[in-house]
Design a protein around this motif. Structure first.
Motif, short mmCIF file in Angstrom:
data_model
loop_
_atom_site.label_atom_id
_atom_site.label_comp_id
_atom_site.label_asym_id
_atom_site.label_seq_id
_atom_site.Cartn_x
_atom_site.Cartn_y
_atom_site.Cartn_z
N ARG A 1 50.96 117.53 75.95
CA ARG A 1 51.88 117.19 74.86
C ARG A 1 51.55 115.81 74.28
N ALA A 2 51.01 114.92 75.12
CA ALA A 2 50.65 113.58 74.67
C ALA A 2 49.27 113.56 74.00
N GLY A 3 48.64 114.72 73.91
CA GLY A 3 47.32 114.79 73.27
C GLY A 3 46.16 114.47 74.19
N ARG A 4 46.44 114.26 75.45
CA ARG A 4 45.38 113.92 76.41
C ARG A 4 44.86 115.22 77.04
N ILE A 5 44.27 116.03 76.16
CA ILE A 5 43.91 117.41 76.52
C ILE A 5 42.78 117.46 77.54
N ASN A 6 41.80 116.60 77.40
CA ASN A 6 40.69 116.60 78.37
C ASN A 6 41.17 116.21 79.76
N GLU A 7 42.09 115.22 79.83
CA GLU A 7 42.64 114.84 81.14
C GLU A 7 43.41 116.00 81.77
N ALA A 8 44.18 116.72 80.92
CA ALA A 8 44.92 117.87 81.41
C ALA A 8 43.96 118.93 81.95
N TYR A 9 42.88 119.17 81.22
CA TYR A 9 41.88 120.16 81.65
C TYR A 9 41.23 119.74 82.98
N ASN A 10 40.94 118.46 83.12
CA ASN A 10 40.31 117.96 84.35
C ASN A 10 41.23 118.14 85.56
N ILE A 11 42.54 117.94 85.36
CA ILE A 11 43.48 118.14 86.47
C ILE A 11 43.50 119.62 86.88
N ILE A 12 43.49 120.51 85.89
CA ILE A 12 43.50 121.95 86.19
C ILE A 12 42.27 122.33 87.00
N THR A 13 41.12 121.87 86.56
CA THR A 13 39.86 122.30 87.20
C THR A 13 39.60 121.61 88.54
N SER A 14 40.35 120.53 88.83
CA SER A 14 40.14 119.82 90.10
C SER A 14 41.23 120.11 91.12
N TRP B 1 47.35 127.23 82.35
CA TRP B 1 46.50 127.53 81.19
C TRP B 1 47.34 127.70 79.93
N GLN B 2 48.54 128.25 80.07
CA GLN B 2 49.43 128.39 78.91
C GLN B 2 49.87 127.03 78.38
N SER B 3 50.13 126.09 79.30
CA SER B 3 50.49 124.73 78.87
C SER B 3 49.35 124.09 78.09
N LEU B 4 48.14 124.26 78.61
CA LEU B 4 46.97 123.71 77.92
C LEU B 4 46.79 124.38 76.57
N LEU B 5 46.99 125.69 76.52
CA LEU B 5 46.86 126.42 75.25
C LEU B 5 47.90 125.93 74.24
N GLY B 6 49.12 125.67 74.72
CA GLY B 6 50.15 125.14 73.83
C GLY B 6 49.78 123.78 73.25
N ALA B 7 49.19 122.93 74.09
CA ALA B 7 48.73 121.61 73.61
C ALA B 7 47.62 121.77 72.57
N CYS B 8 46.74 122.72 72.82
CA CYS B 8 45.64 122.97 71.86
C CYS B 8 46.19 123.42 70.51
N LYS B 9 47.27 124.21 70.56
CA LYS B 9 47.90 124.65 69.31
C LYS B 9 48.49 123.45 68.56
N THR B 10 49.15 122.56 69.31
CA THR B 10 49.76 121.38 68.68
C THR B 10 48.72 120.48 68.05
N TYR B 11 47.59 120.30 68.73
CA TYR B 11 46.59 119.34 68.26
C TYR B 11 45.37 120.01 67.61
N GLY B 12 45.43 121.33 67.42
CA GLY B 12 44.38 122.02 66.68
C GLY B 12 43.03 122.04 67.37
N ASN B 13 43.01 122.05 68.69
CA ASN B 13 41.76 122.04 69.44
C ASN B 13 41.33 123.49 69.70
N VAL B 14 40.51 124.03 68.79
CA VAL B 14 40.13 125.44 68.87
C VAL B 14 39.27 125.72 70.09
#
Length: 577
Positions: free
Chosen positions: A354-367, A377-390
């Motif tokens: 939600r804070a736009g720190r999408i890469n950090e969020a992804y790194n926490i998921i994968t670690s 993954w749904q939380s990450l997908l929601g953030a991608c929708k908010t910030y347009g990260n296709v």
């Protein structure tokens, strides 16, 4: 007399075995059926008993009686495998000299309620009628409770209406079932009927069901009425009742009232009390008060936080956008001697996303030390929708497919990402995938309370008795908000259609209909309160902010995750939700 004394002194499985040997050697095992069934009951149902041993003992009885089987039925019904009770019931029907009685049927029904076994409950209902057990109030109450717990509320109502006489337990079973079965209006109506017309006094169990119904509806007037009854009858001496009162006020948007109850409880606070209050602050978006209360737990309350406490305070940070504080608390879980669980990970991923720190969020998921679930993954997908990260949205979507998620939200979020970029062919591909997997979109609906009555609206609803007036009010609102610069958020529409059609598609969302009706009916100076079953959409959020400014009204919307308090053109969530 000697047997009674020995039975009372039984305190372990070893004692039970010794008593069984005593019955065998003295001949009482076969000659005294009452002593035998009492031993079986102790063996099958006591905390130190052994249901397997009880079944071995039963099989050694040449001609077992109904009470022998009932001991096994009762023990199995409360065991980790309640459906074993059904097996013993069938066994009793086939082999027992005297067959089954009302108590046998009642124990088997209790097992059905615990195992959510609807077909078996229906069959037992037929037995109760056929065997003439319908005059037994205890059995009928158990049957009613079973139907309520398996979700067959129509059958529960039918049993209730057919009961020759009712007691407080039958009322409580139906009220609780209706409240838990998403039929809160009926639960509250039954509570009032019980209190006012049936000459019965609601007890602790009754008010728990009624408060649950109030929480679902956001019906503060009804909730205050139940709370007043609780105080008058001194039911607030029960800590569980206090906990649910706190929860009710929090879910109705009156977190300060909840905190007053928390601070003035006549009984000792327990861990659940602290957790409920922290979560109340979290829903309100008041992260700082939640953190303050969390830190008070161990200091002043002498209560050590548990995993739920940490989850509640992390949710508070999430809803308030307190990233630094949230990360500090997340990493402190390990310092407390606990390991973060998947819900803690899900909340911190959502906070970062939600804070736009999408890469950090992804790194926490994968670690993570464990396999991520769909929620992460749904939380990450929601953030991608908010910030347009296709690109990251597609990564999250692929992982959701791989783990077998079939939530409509997965498809809707990905469609939103594509729609925002006008990639209509990709939107169409996602919609086709939804059809092929038979994924249904959850319909949105909203409630609002006016003059003590609850009014429900679906998206595009025209069923309300004042539908024409509501739609004319919405047209008036639409004209006013456009003068203030409102532009319809047509990017939330997942169809490649014209702009005018898109505006119409979002203009009649359920929360807008509820707010329009509130403007018509709620007196000036009183807030308009709306409960929505899904997350409020961005367009409705933008529009209601402007409505609060133009009409000088406070509007409070409780969506699936939190409260939004709109006033003078801004929202308490600070556009962070």
């Amino acid at each position: 007399m000697q047997f009674d004394c020995l039975l009372r002194r039984c305190a372990s499985l070893s004692h039970v075995k010794q008593l069984y040997s005593h019955l065998i050697t003295t001949g009482l095992f076969l000659s005294d059926p009452t002593a035998r069934s009492r031993l079986l009951d102790l063996c099958a149902s006591s905390p130190f008993g052994d249901l397997t041993l009880a079944s071995v003992i039963l099989r050694r009885i040449p001609r077992p009686l109904t009470n022998d089987f009932n001991a096994l039925l009762r023990g199995a019904a409360v065991s980790l495998h309640p459906l074993r009770s059904i097996d013993w019931y069938v066994n009793a029907l086939r082999t027992c000299t005297r067959g089954v009685d009302a108590l046998s049927c009642s124990f088997a029904l209790k097992a059905c309620a615990r195992a959510l076994a609807r077909p078996e409950a229906t069959q037992l209902h037929r037995h109760a009628v056929g065997f003439g057990f319908y005059a037994d109030v205890l059995l009928l109450t158990t049957l009613l409770d079973g139907y309520a717990k398996v979700g067959d509320l129509e059958a529960a109502w039918k049993v209730f209406d057919e009961m020759p006489r009712r007691d407080i337990a039958s009322w409580n079973a139906l009220i609780t079932g209706l409240a838990q079965g998403s039929r809160p209006h009926e639960a509250m109506a039954l509570f009032k009927r019980m209190r006012d017309n049936e000459g019965m006094k609601p007890n602790e169990v009754t008010v728990l069901g009624a408060l649950s119904a109030c929480s679902q509806l956001g019906a503060i007037g009804e909730g205050e009425m139940v709370h007043e009854y609780i105080r008058h009858e001194n039911l607030d001496a029960n800590v569980q009742v206090c906990n649910v009162v706190i929860d009710m006020y929090s879910k109705c948007g009156f977190v300060d009232r909840a905190f007053e109850v928390f601070n003035s409880m006549p009984c000792r606070k327990e861990l659940i009390t602290w957790n409920t209050m922290i979560m109340g602050f979290a829903m309100q978006g008041d992260g700082h008060r939640a953190i303050e209360l969390f830190e008070r737990m161990d200091q002043n309350g002498g209560t050590r936080p548990d995993a739920v406490s940490y989850l509640a305070v992390l949710c508070a940070c999430n809803h308030a956008g307190l990233v630094v504080e949230g990360l500090r608390l997340f990493y402190s879980i390990s310092d407390s001697g606990m390991a973060p669980n998947i819900k803690h990970y899900g909340t911190i991923v959502d906070l970062l996303g939600r804070a736009g720190r999408i890469n950090e969020a992804y790194n926490i998921i994968t670690s993570m030390p464990e396999m991520p679930d769909a929620v992460l993954w749904q939380s990450l997908l929601g953030a991608c929708k908010t910030y347009g990260n296709v690109e990251m949205a597609e990564t999250a979507s692929r992982n959701l497919v791989e783990i077998g998620s079939r939530s409509c939200g997965d498809f809707v979020l990905l469609s939103n990402v594509y729609a925002a970029r006008a990639r209509w062919s990709d939107v169409g591909r996602v919609r086709e995938a939804m059809k092929s997997r038979d994924v249904k979109k959850i319909p949105g609906f909203s409630y609002t309370e006016v003059d003590g009555c609850i009014h429900k609206f679906n998206n595009g609803d025209q069923n309300h008795e004042r539908s024409g007036e509501i739609y004319r009010k919405l047209d008036e609102i639409k004209a006013h908000v456009k003068e203030y610069g409102y532009v319809a958020g047509t990017n939330y529409v997942l169809h490649d259609i014209g702009e005018e059609e898109k505006e119409n598609a979002i203009h009649y969302h359920s929360e807008k209909l509820a707010v329009a009706y509130g403007l018509m009916r709620v007196p000036e100076g009183s807030p308009i309160r709306v409960i929505k079953n899904l997350r409020i959409c961005g367009d409705c959020h933008d529009m209601i902010k402007l409505i609060s400014e133009i009409y000088c009204r406070e509007i409070i919307v409780r969506d699936r995750t939190r409260f939004h308090k709109f006033s003078l053109g801004s929202c308490s969530c600070q556009d962070y939700w």
